[in-house]
Scaffold this motif. Sequence first.
Motif: not given
Lengths: 180, 165
Positions: A13-14, A21-23, A72-74, A80-81
């Motif tokens: 979902s993130m 949001c980028t679009t 937030v998603s970034g 995670r990475q």
Amino acid sequence: MIDEWLRHFLFVSMRWLHIVCTTLVVGGTLFFEFVVPIAVEDLKTEQQLTVFGKARWVFKRVIWPSAILLLVSGATSIFRQWNAYTANPQDGMLWAAVIHTGLGILALGIALMLTVPRRPPDRPIGWMRVNLGILLISILAASVARYIRLADSNRSAPVTRQDAPQTIRGAILGPPGRSD
Amino acid sequence: MAVLIILSRWLHVIAAILAIGGTFFMRVILPLGLAQADAASRDAVFLRCRRAFKMVIHTCVLLLLVTGAFNTWRNWDDYRLDRPLTHALWGPHMLLGLTAMVIALLLLAPRQPPKWHRTGAMINLVILFITVLLASALKYVHDQALRNHPAKTATTHPVEKLAQN
């Protein structure tokens, strides 16, 4: 440990939110810069200003939540990475991620600067053009980081699951070597 | 080869961003921006924007088809690592993407927008968001599959072998 399904749901979902949001930010900026000025050129100056002002007002309501969700998603994605980014600093993945993050934050800052104040700055279209270029380079840097990460994962063992379960990362990502 | 792979992914993402962002702009932002203009000006501005949007969409459809086919070809071996899940996500992603393209082309084909253009654009926006969700899940599953089976992944992809030859 966070349930496995919840972890999968969170990361998917993130990523979805990051793209959506980028679009809205990039697509909106492009149309604002290229399409609307051409479309309104036959209108009277007052009407042009009204259309621009109203569209800018609506765009502002899109930019704010998009900027917050992108951050937030970034941040979730970096979290995670992180081990993959730092495992081999010479491979360029970390630098590509840093460029993506830096340019993304810069572009969001410019977008907010253009839409938040009551009066737009001088040459708003020029600023939007610069912003679009920054956003395109930022997306390119993300593609490069992903390519290097996938190339690395083809060469070596998994690196993103090395945290013990008692750590915060381990609690979210799962114990080391755990198979899904 | 690396440049081609990165370029293909970048173009796929950019084309999707322009198509979705453009649809959102045309359906949500522009009508609100034109709400206070008189009817004649509103129609004229909308039609001019629609013409530009049509050119953007045609380019995006071409780029999405070409880069999507290339990305699928490139990743097909990796998808075998978790075939049920990757195919369950890749198939609907492709089908919904194609559906959205057909709807967009039908909406933009006539000189004047059809009566259902507002509903059509909103339905298309929802389909596009679901398509992106499926792509996000596919990428996540793809990454997980590579992590769980790093040794199984071919070190030299058939596409790279072809380029080397």
